[in-house]
Design an enzyme around this catalytic site. Structure first.
Site, PDB file in Angstrom:
ATOM      1  N   GLU A  63      30.488  33.611  38.300  1.00 26.53           N
ATOM      2  CA  GLU A  63      30.317  32.622  39.147  1.00 26.53           C
ATOM      3  C   GLU A  63      28.838  32.345  39.807  1.00 26.53           C
ATOM      4  O   GLU A  63      28.702  31.684  40.650  1.00 26.53           O
ATOM      5  CB  GLU A  63      31.239  32.078  39.953  1.00 26.53           C
ATOM      6  CG  GLU A  63      32.666  31.489  39.152  1.00 26.53           C
ATOM      7  CD  GLU A  63      33.603  30.716  40.144  1.00 26.53           C
ATOM      8  OE1 GLU A  63      33.073  30.173  41.127  1.00 26.53           O
ATOM      9  OE2 GLU A  63      34.823  30.932  39.960  1.00 26.53           O
ATOM     10  N   HIS A 301      37.467  34.930  45.995  1.00 28.99           N
ATOM     11  CA  HIS A 301      38.269  36.304  45.332  1.00 28.99           C
ATOM     12  C   HIS A 301      37.864  37.317  46.358  1.00 28.99           C
ATOM     13  O   HIS A 301      36.542  37.284  46.902  1.00 28.99           O
ATOM     14  CB  HIS A 301      37.618  36.596  44.012  1.00 28.99           C
ATOM     15  CG  HIS A 301      38.190  35.656  43.008  1.00 28.99           C
ATOM     16  ND1 HIS A 301      38.920  35.977  42.054  1.00 28.99           N
ATOM     17  CD2 HIS A 301      38.522  34.334  42.744  1.00 28.99           C
ATOM     18  CE1 HIS A 301      39.525  35.149  41.440  1.00 28.99           C
ATOM     19  NE2 HIS A 301      39.566  34.105  41.615  1.00 28.99           N
TER      20      HIS A 301
END
Length: 435
Positions: A63, A301
Site C-alpha cells: 500500500e 495493520h
C-alpha cells in the site's frame, strides 16, 4: 503496547541470520487518515532503529500508493537500505508494492494477476491498481547461503464475509498463480519467501494452496508451536497479538478500536520453504502508537517480522518423497475445493454480470434511436423539450457504452481467465490421480 518477541529457544543459529519485515502501510490517498505523518514516522523508524531487534535486512511494504510517500521512505532509508525498488502497473497508482534491502538485489519482475476484481468496482480499485506479485531475487547474503527469492503481494481484499462481494474466487485464483511462481523458484534453487498482506486467514483455501500446493510453511507457526486460532475470542487484545500473531482488526490499533474480538485475524505472513529456511524468531511489530498530538497507530495493520537462517548452496534440500506422498490426499482435496469455487463463480456470477450489462448495452441502443425519433414529434410542442431529450440521450449513451465496454472488455476476459485456471487445476488433478 510493547513489541515483545517470542523466540524458539531450541534453535541456535550457526550462520548469519536474515531479519525480514513485512508491513501494510495503509497508503490510500485522500482516504487513509494521517497518511503523510504516518509515512514519515514509518520511514524514520526504519532508518533509525532504536534496538538491534528493529534493524531489518529486508523490508517488504504494501500500500505504497503515492509517489510522495515512496520518495519520503527512499530518502530517509537510502543510507541504511542502499537497495530499493517500487513496482509499477495498473491504470492508477500501481500495486503499492516496494522493497528495501541491505542485501544486493540481483533481479526483479512483477507478475500481474490476470484475475483481480472487476473494472465496474471502481469504488474498490483493486482492478485499477493492477495488483500482482512483486518478485525480488537477491544475491547470497553471505556468499555461501542460497540466494533469496522474495515474493511480495497484496491480494484482492474481501469486502464481505461471503457472497459476490467477498471476492473469494479471485483470491483463490491468485493463490493458484502464486504457487506456480513458488514452485518454479524452488526448482531454480532459491530460498523462497512469500510475504505480504495476503487477505487470507489461516485455514482458508488460498492459505491451503500456499502451504499444500506451494509447499510453503508458516514461519509464525514454526516458531510458536501453540495454536490460538480457534479460541481467539477468549484472548485479550494484547494476547491476540502476542500469542496469536494478529496483525489486522486488533482493538489495540487506533484505527480498529471498534472491531469485535472475533474480527481479529492474521492476514500478514512470511511463508517460507522450510526445507531450506529455518525461522528462529517471529513477532508482531509497529504495535506502539505515535506520540501526541497524533496518538495513532502507524497503520491500520500491524507489521510482521521474522528472523531466519538459510541453508548453504551445498545443502539445498528439495521436497522429500515422504513429504510429497503426505500431501497427495490434501492436494486432491484442495483441487476439488478450488474447482468447485471457480465452477460456481462461472456458473452464476459471470452469466449474471454478462447478461445484464449486455442487455443494458443493446437496450441503450434502442432507447437512443427512440429518443432521436421522439425529438421530431415533440420539437413543435415546446422548445425546451428537445433539450431534455438530448440530455437523456447523452446519459443513456454514456451508461450503455460503459456497460458495453465492461461486458466486452471486462467480463469476457475474466470468464476466459477463470476457464484457464479451471483447466490448469483439472490438468493437475488428472496428473495426481494417475500417480
Amino acid at each position: 503496547m510493547s513489541t515483545t518477541t517470542l523466540t524458539n529457544e531450541k534453535t541456535t543459529p550457526s550462520s548469519p541470520t536474515v531479519k525480514l519485515l513485512t508491513f501494510n502501510t495503509w497508503g490510500l490517498k485522500y482516504i487513509s487518515r494521517h497518511r503523510t505523518e504516518r509515512m514519515q514516522a514509518i520511514a524514520n523508524k526504519l532508518a533509525n532503529p532504536t534496538s538491534p531487534d528493529d534493524d531489518y535486512d529486508i523490508v517488504a511494504l504494501q500500500e505504497i500508493w503515492c509517489e510522495d510517500d515512496w520518495e519520503c521512505i527512499q530518502q530517509a532509508c537510502k543510507d541504511r537500505y542502499p537497495y530499493r525498488r517500487a513496482f509499477k502497473s495498473g491504470i492508477v497508482s500501481g500495486p503499492g508494492l516496494a522493497v528495501l534491502s541491505k542485501i544486493p538485489i540481483a533481479e526483479t519482475f512483477l507478475y500481474r494477476f490476470p484475475i483481480n476484481g472487476r473494472p465496474s468496482a471502481f469504488f474498490r480499485g483493486d482492478w485499477f491498481v493492477g495488483k500482482g506479485v512483486a518478485v525480488t531475487l537477491f544475491k547470497s547474503h553471505d556468499g555461501k547461503a542460497l540466494p533469496i527469492a522474495l515474493l511480495n503481494s497484496h491480494m484482492h481484499a474481501p469486502y464481505a464475509t461471503n457472497g459476490d462481494a467477498s471476492y473469494s474466487t479471485h483470491r483463490a485464483c491468485q493463490a493458484w498463480d502464486f504457487t506456480k511462481l513458488v514452485k518454479m523458484l524452488k526448482q531454480a534453487r532459491y530460498a523462497v519467501i512469500q510475504v505480504g498482506d495476503l487477505n487470507s486467514k489461516p485455514g482458508s483455501l488460498p492459505y491451503k494452496l500456499f502451504t499444500i500446493e506451494g509447499g510453503l510453511s508458516d514461519s509464525w507457526n514454526l516458531v510458536h508451536e501453540q495454536r490460538y486460532e480457534d479460541n481467539l475470542i477468549e484472548l485479550s487484545p494484547h494476547d491476540q497479538v502476542l500469542h496469536a500473531g494478529i496483525t489486522c482488526n486488533s482493538r489495540l490499533n487506533s484505527y480498529r478500536q471498534k472491531s469485535e474480538p472475533w474480527q481479529a485475524c492474521r492476514l500478514d505472513y512470511a511463508l517460507i520453504d522450510s526445507n531450506n529456511i529455518t525461522p528462529i524468531k517471529a513477532s508482531v511489530k509497529f504495535t506502539e502508537r505515535l506520540p501526541a498530538p497524533l496518538d495513532c497507530s502507524y497503520s491500520d495493520h500491524f507489521a510482521y517480522s521474522t528472523e531466519f537462517t538459510i541453508n548453504s548452496k551445498d545443502e539445498f534440500a528439495p521436497a522429500s518423497y515422504e513429504d510429497q506422498q503426505i500431501t497427495l490426499d490434501a492436494k486432491e482435496s484442495i483441487y476439488r475445493e478450488l474447482l468447485a469455487e471457480v465452477s460456481e463463480y462461472r456458473q452464476f456470477t459471470i452469466p449474471f454480470q454478462a447478461t445484464w450489462r449486455k442487455v443494458h448495452f443493446f437496450l441503450s441502443l434502442i432507447i437512443t434511436i427512440a429518443l432521436h425519433v421522439g425529438v421530431y414529434f415533440v420539437s413543435s410542442v415546446a422548445g425546451w423539450i428537445p433539450v431534455i431529450f438530448l440530455l437523456v440521450t447523452v446519459v443513456v449513451i454514456l451508461s450503455g457504452t460503459i456497460n458495453g465496454l465492461i461486458w466486452y472488455c471486462g467480463v469476457r476476459p475474466e470468464s476466459r481467465a477463470l476457464q484457464e485456471v479451471q483447466m490448469e487445476v483439472e490438468d493437475a488433478y488428472t496428473c495426481l490421480k494417475r500417480q
